[in-house]
Design a protein around this motif. Structure first.
Motif, mmCIF file in Angstrom:
data_model
loop_
_atom_site.group_PDB
_atom_site.id
_atom_site.type_symbol
_atom_site.label_atom_id
_atom_site.label_comp_id
_atom_site.label_asym_id
_atom_site.label_seq_id
_atom_site.Cartn_x
_atom_site.Cartn_y
_atom_site.Cartn_z
ATOM 1 N N ARG A 115 10.669 -11.522 14.028
ATOM 2 C CA ARG A 115 11.780 -11.528 13.077
ATOM 3 C C ARG A 115 13.078 -11.458 13.877
ATOM 4 O O ARG A 115 13.059 -11.310 15.093
ATOM 5 C CB ARG A 115 11.677 -10.422 12.010
ATOM 6 N N GLY A 116 14.194 -11.562 13.137
ATOM 7 C CA GLY A 116 15.485 -11.682 13.811
ATOM 8 C C GLY A 116 15.830 -13.162 13.835
ATOM 9 O O GLY A 116 14.995 -14.001 14.245
ATOM 10 N N ALA A 117 17.046 -13.504 13.370
ATOM 11 C CA ALA A 117 17.393 -14.905 13.120
ATOM 12 C C ALA A 117 17.151 -15.844 14.317
ATOM 13 O O ALA A 117 16.497 -16.887 14.159
ATOM 14 C CB ALA A 117 18.844 -14.984 12.646
ATOM 15 N N PRO A 118 17.621 -15.505 15.538
ATOM 16 C CA PRO A 118 17.390 -16.444 16.646
ATOM 17 C C PRO A 118 15.905 -16.568 16.994
ATOM 18 O O PRO A 118 15.414 -17.675 17.248
ATOM 19 C CB PRO A 118 18.187 -15.830 17.805
ATOM 20 N N ASN A 139 23.513 -10.139 6.442
ATOM 21 C CA ASN A 139 22.753 -9.440 7.500
ATOM 22 C C ASN A 139 21.842 -8.439 6.802
ATOM 23 O O ASN A 139 21.845 -8.317 5.563
ATOM 24 C CB ASN A 139 23.712 -8.767 8.493
ATOM 25 N N LYS A 140 21.078 -7.731 7.591
ATOM 26 C CA LYS A 140 20.089 -6.791 7.058
ATOM 27 C C LYS A 140 20.663 -5.889 5.966
ATOM 28 O O LYS A 140 21.792 -5.405 6.093
ATOM 29 C CB LYS A 140 19.554 -5.955 8.228
ATOM 30 N N GLN A 181 13.500 -1.490 11.147
ATOM 31 C CA GLN A 181 13.736 -2.191 12.426
ATOM 32 C C GLN A 181 14.505 -1.305 13.410
ATOM 33 O O GLN A 181 14.353 -1.436 14.619
ATOM 34 C CB GLN A 181 14.548 -3.476 12.196
ATOM 35 N N THR A 210 22.042 -9.927 20.636
ATOM 36 C CA THR A 210 23.405 -10.265 20.205
ATOM 37 C C THR A 210 24.239 -8.972 20.093
ATOM 38 O O THR A 210 24.927 -8.600 21.048
ATOM 39 C CB THR A 210 23.368 -11.040 18.868
ATOM 40 N N ARG A 236 11.261 -18.266 5.834
ATOM 41 C CA ARG A 236 12.195 -17.201 5.399
ATOM 42 C C ARG A 236 13.535 -17.888 5.087
ATOM 43 O O ARG A 236 14.041 -18.632 5.921
ATOM 44 C CB ARG A 236 12.366 -16.118 6.475
ATOM 45 N N THR A 238 18.745 -6.253 16.842
ATOM 46 C CA THR A 238 19.377 -7.503 17.282
ATOM 47 C C THR A 238 19.179 -7.693 18.782
ATOM 48 O O THR A 238 19.951 -8.408 19.419
ATOM 49 C CB THR A 238 20.887 -7.454 16.991
ATOM 50 N N CYS A 243 19.901 -2.321 12.135
ATOM 51 C CA CYS A 243 18.768 -3.250 12.254
ATOM 52 C C CYS A 243 18.403 -3.441 13.728
ATOM 53 O O CYS A 243 18.717 -2.589 14.571
ATOM 54 C CB CYS A 243 19.074 -4.572 11.561
ATOM 55 N N PHE A 292 18.395 -8.599 2.605
ATOM 56 C CA PHE A 292 19.725 -8.783 3.213
ATOM 57 C C PHE A 292 20.813 -8.504 2.186
ATOM 58 O O PHE A 292 20.553 -8.514 0.976
ATOM 59 C CB PHE A 292 19.880 -10.225 3.723
ATOM 60 N N MET A 330 6.716 -11.434 9.201
ATOM 61 C CA MET A 330 7.631 -10.665 10.043
ATOM 62 C C MET A 330 6.965 -10.063 11.280
ATOM 63 O O MET A 330 7.403 -9.041 11.790
ATOM 64 C CB MET A 330 8.391 -9.603 9.233
ATOM 65 N N ALA A 372 23.834 -11.041 12.576
ATOM 66 C CA ALA A 372 24.012 -11.847 11.361
ATOM 67 C C ALA A 372 22.822 -12.771 11.171
ATOM 68 O O ALA A 372 22.223 -13.233 12.148
ATOM 69 C CB ALA A 372 25.269 -12.702 11.486
ATOM 70 N N ASP A 373 22.502 -13.002 9.922
ATOM 71 C CA ASP A 373 21.489 -14.012 9.589
ATOM 72 C C ASP A 373 22.139 -15.319 9.157
ATOM 73 O O ASP A 373 21.578 -16.396 9.349
ATOM 74 C CB ASP A 373 20.545 -13.481 8.512
HETATM 75 C C1 LIG Z 1 19.986 -11.159 16.453
HETATM 76 S S1 LIG Z 1 19.147 -10.772 15.030
HETATM 77 C C2 LIG Z 1 20.351 -10.885 13.711
HETATM 78 C C3 LIG Z 1 19.759 -10.626 12.381
HETATM 79 O O1 LIG Z 1 18.662 -11.480 12.194
HETATM 80 C C4 LIG Z 1 19.347 -9.163 12.225
HETATM 81 O O2 LIG Z 1 20.477 -8.362 12.183
HETATM 82 C C5 LIG Z 1 18.551 -9.001 10.947
HETATM 83 O O3 LIG Z 1 19.106 -8.844 9.884
HETATM 84 C C6 LIG Z 1 17.093 -9.162 11.066
HETATM 85 O O4 LIG Z 1 16.425 -9.128 9.827
HETATM 86 P P1 LIG Z 1 14.859 -9.272 9.805
HETATM 87 O O5 LIG Z 1 14.496 -9.143 8.345
HETATM 88 O O6 LIG Z 1 14.298 -8.184 10.648
HETATM 89 O O7 LIG Z 1 14.517 -10.655 10.330
#
Ligand SMILES: CSC[C@@H](O)[C@@H](O)C(=O)COP(=O)(O)O
Length: 362
Positions: free
Chosen positions: A46-49, A262-263, A211, A184, A89, A174, A172, A329, A43, A251-252
């Protein structure tokens, strides 16, 4: 200028080490796929995108200096290494969707006799690099669509904030740190501010990894947005006294029926929002939407090490010997979600699958 979590030019990749923020701002070099897997798993990014972009770019920097004798060997390397990166992950779907797209591209290029091995490599690098620009433009569209939807909802409901500016809550991180830039859910907040329609944003601490307190608060202070940090346990009290107009989270993985992983802590915010009549929005690019799974029951929830709960940095805060449960999550049921904000518009969860199929002409 907004924060930059990913620095890339062909052959070189660095990420801002998010484990050190907000105290130390230090970039870490990612030399290839092993480094990419490790910084995602630990981490540091981190963050999905951002996970997907760093994962794919880690393969791009590894492949860049290599010479391939055949297209088949290049294709095998792309497929094997992308599938390995997906395992870093499990919950966020973005890395898997990007991997599948790039593997399809590699397969198509392998079959095309008119394309040389060098051209195939260039095309792969170009496609990977395009993810950076696309993520930022998608986020800007999400920001605009989300701000419009929130202001419209508030106007339709009448009441104190009918003409804006509005107060919103996010959970979280984003923002720029979780994406290639702009963010996002935080992009929606940013866009409200650009319209002069943001009265205040509240961000949760987001235990146990913090976060919100470490990263979102850092971004909000950096951007000079009117913001206040609250603890995760304060959300119900906040809704009672602070007249919050909307919640917007990231969202993840969004399932076909709109259930959203999500988180951890997102679900309880949605429950409390429902009780208080506060609209609850999920901001997610199409790369976070998994139409392959019918509902959130099919989402694998990552369980992180106990140490993230028992310690803050090197400092132990929990009694030694206590058992811990640390899911990273949770899944918010679609019934609690007002709208899913995408780069193509805002959809009710029940309409999501049909709308996306229409967009992708499936
Ligand atoms: C644009 S980021 C969207 C999600 O990835 C975010 O809300 C989240 O849950 C991040 O979790 P993380 O564990 O910090 O990767």
């Amino acid at each position: 200028m907004s924060l930059q979590s990913i620095k890339y030019k062909r052959g070189s990749l660095e990420i801002l080490d998010q484990l050190l923020l907000p105290v130390v701002s230090k970039y870490v070099t990612v030399r290839g796929v092993e480094d990419g897997w490790r910084v995602i798993n630990k981490m540091q990014v981190r963050g999905a995108p951002a996970i997907a972009i760093v994962g794919c770019l880690s393969l791009a920097v590894e492949i860049h200096p290599e010479v391939f004798e055949t297209k088949k060997s290049l294709r095998q390397e792309i497929e094997g290494k992308l599938n390995y990166l997906v395992s870093a992950r499990p919950t966020a779907v973005n890395m898997k969707i990007s991997a599948d797209e790039l593997i399809t591209l590699a397969n198509d290029l392998t079959k095309d006799d008119a394309i040389s091995v060098d051209e195939m490599k260039q095309r792969f690098l170009n496609a990977t690099e395009a993810m950076l620009e696309k993520d930022i433009s998608d986020n800007r569209a999400i920001g605009a669509n989300g701000a419009k939807a929130i202001l419209q909802h508030v106007a339709d409901a009448g009441g104190a904030q009918a003409a804006g500016p509005v107060r919103v809550l996010t959970h979280c991180n984003t923002g720029s740190l979780a994406t290639a830039g702009y963010g996002t859910a935080l992009g929606v907040v940013r866009h409200l501010s650009e319209l002069n329609k943001l009265e205040h944003v509240y961000c949760t601490e987001t235990r146990p990894y913090n976060q919100g307190a470490r990263l979102t608060a850092y971004e909000l202070v950096h951007e000079k947005l009117p913001a206040t940090l609250v603890l995760d346990s304060m959300v119900a009290a906040l809704f009672r006294v602070k007249n919050v107009a909307a919640v917007v989270v990231g969202a993840d993985r969004v399932a076909a029926n709109g259930d959203t992983a999500n988180k951890i802590g997102t679900y309880q915010i949605a429950v409390v929002a429902k009780h208080h009549g506060v609209p609850f929005y999920v901001a997610a690019p199409l790369t976070s939407i998994d139409l392959q799974i019918p509902s959130g029951d099919h989402i694998i929830i990552e369980v992180r090490p106990d140490r993230e709960m028992t310690h803050v940095g090197e400092h132990r805060i929990a009694a030694p010997g206590i058992n811990c449960w640390n899911p990273a999550f949770d899944v918010t049921p679609a019934a609690l979600i007002t709208g899913i904000i995408t780069e193509h518009g805002v959809f009710e969860p029940s309409q999501l699958k049909a709308e996306i199929q229409k967009l992708l002409q499936l």
